[in-house]
Design an enzyme around this catalytic site. Structure first.
Site, PDB file in Angstrom:
ATOM      1  N   GLY A   4       0.830  -1.207   0.000  1.00 62.33           N
ATOM      2  CA  GLY A   4       0.000   0.000   0.000  1.00 62.33           C
ATOM      3  C   GLY A   4       0.855   1.243   0.000  1.00 62.33           C
ATOM      4  N   ASN A   5       0.273   2.367   0.319  1.00 65.17           N
ATOM      5  CA  ASN A   5       1.047   3.605   0.425  1.00 65.17           C
ATOM      6  C   ASN A   5       0.435   4.506   1.490  1.00 65.17           C
ATOM      7  OD1 ASN A   5      -0.947   5.429  -0.932  1.00 65.17           O
ATOM      8  ND2 ASN A   5      -0.568   3.984  -2.612  1.00 65.17           N
TER       9      ASN A   5
END
Ligand code: CTP
Length: 405
Positions: free
Chosen positions: A209-210
């Site tokens: 993810g980020n």
């Protein structure tokens, strides 16, 4: 004047700031509105109903029933173009947050189908109490508009946060709201906004993810909705939620889900703003069971995700406006320009990571707008709300320029 002809229900609860409300009524009437006043019993200790009836040129409503007459709260709630609760005491706020309905003010509030504006007023310690904060969050999440308190002298004699905004400011707050809503050239259009990160599952418990929180995209969705645009917000995994209940939020997790929802929504949209931080790659395969620790290294094969912006760009109709975001660390302008052309976008919002206060999770942002006419607009570091307004204004200008051709 944006308020001329508007019908306002002014609801006054028990706070010392209530003494300012006859002046507030005067200002509202001067602005061309028609005003009906509701008071709570506690409010009447601070301001006389006779004074309010005189300046509003209408009897004041206090109780659900007066003698044999029943005050129709549903009618009042439906009559109004806006309901302003000023001052809103900690007690009234708590009731509104929890749906308690033990007086006329609360009954009208629960029946109101118009926008509701809340101008809190209380002593600083009450204002800072966790329960007040929770109640404010709650009423905000119902789509109500909170008019910020100010700092100054309080009834206790202390100086601090908690003063009701001045009557002049309350009136301009309402005027701004109606101006944005009525004058927006985007009113009545349909928009798609993507926001937040995407999570690409590796196994049942892990993902790639980020750090995106979706704050910027949610702010854009709010600005569009406030201007009367029907917004579909495709939102990746984040704790943040839009406040305006008119926003149609579709929750997604992965880039594939975001792709599907966006393609579907785009067909009948006039504007699409893709602010989501979509993962460029996903694991080639999702392990059905948790991957157990084995050797010193682990290889995960990644495959490219479908590019939503590029796909929408390829199918875009001439009258549709497509906006993408770019986050670059080198040759920022030329990379952003290249991205706009490659993905057939009409505008790119270039984010800078170099400025303190800009980027993921911050309340502020610093961006440059680059559009297909070759215009570059560098904006200062400002709140994400202000950035969202600037982006939406620029889109409106682009649509106007298109029409003028
Ligand atoms: N975007 C998208 N779908 C993807 C990846 C990105 O819609 N699968 C959109 C983002 O929402 C953003 C814009 O494309 O509006 C820029 O994304 P970015 O990842 O920076 O673009 P890339 O073309 O992948 O460029 P880079 O070489 O910088 O990775």
């Amino acid at each position: 004047m944006q308020l001329a002809g508007k019908k306002i229900v002014l609801a006054i609860s028990g706070s010392i700031a209530a003494y300012k409300t006859p002046h507030l009524v005067r200002l509202l009437i001067k602005a061309g509105t028609e005003v009906r006043v509701i008071t709570t019993t506690a409010a009447e200790a601070f301001v006389s109903p006779l004074a309010l009836a005189t300046v509003s040129k209408h009897p004041v409503y206090s109780n659900v029933a007066d003698g044999n007459a029943w005050n129709n709260h549903v009618e009042l709630g439906r009559w109004a173009d806006a309901m302003l609760i000023a001052p809103c005491s900690a007690n009234t706020l708590a009731k509104m947050a929890n749906g308690i309905c033990d007086n006329l003010l609360c009954a009208v509030y629960l029946s109101a189908i118009c926008p509701v504006f809340i101008a809190p007023a209380m002593d600083e310690d009450m204002w800072l109490h966790q329960s007040t904060k929770n109640n404010l969050d709650k009423v905000r999440s119902y789509g109500n508009h909170i008019i910020p308190v100010t700092h100054g002298e309080l009834a206790s004699g202390l100086v601090g946060e908690g003063r009701m905004a001045e009557p002049e400011d309350l009136v301009s707050h309402l005027a701004d709201f109606f101006e944005k809503k009525n004058n927006s050239q985007l009113k009545g259009l349909k928009a798609l906004v993507t926001a937040g990160p995407t999570y690409e599952r590796i196994d049942p418990v892990r993902f790639i993810g980020n750090f995106s929180t979706g704050k910027m995209g949610i702010a854009i969705a709010e600005v569009l909705a406030a201007q009367g645009v029907a917004v579909t917000l495709v939102l990746g995994p984040t704790n943040l939620r839009p406040q305006n209940p008119a926003i149609n939020t579709i929750h997604v997790e992965s880039a594939d889900e975001m792709y599907d929802a966006s393609i579907k929504a785009f067909t009948n949209c006039d504007v699409a703003i893709l602010s989501a931080a979509v993962a460029d790659y996903k694991p080639a395969e999702k392990a059905p069971e948790k991957i157990k620790k084995q050797g010193d290294t682990l290889d995960i094969e990644l495959v490219k995700n479908k590019d939503i912006l590029a796909t929408l760009g390829a199918s875009k109709q001439p009258e549709q406006v497509l906006v993408g975001f770019a986050l670059e660390t080198t040759n920022e302008l030329s990379h952003a320009l290249d991205k706009m052309n490659r993905k057939n976008a009409d505008m790119i919002v270039l984010n800078s990571l170099k400025d303190v206060g800009a980027g993921f999770g911050h309340d502020t942002n610093k961006v440059t707008l680059i559009d297909r006419t070759g215009t570059k607009t560098e904006l200062p570091l400002q709140s994400k709300q202000a950035v969202a307004e600037a982006i939406v204004n620029h889109i409106s200008e682009l649509r106007n320029a298109e029409k003028a051709v």
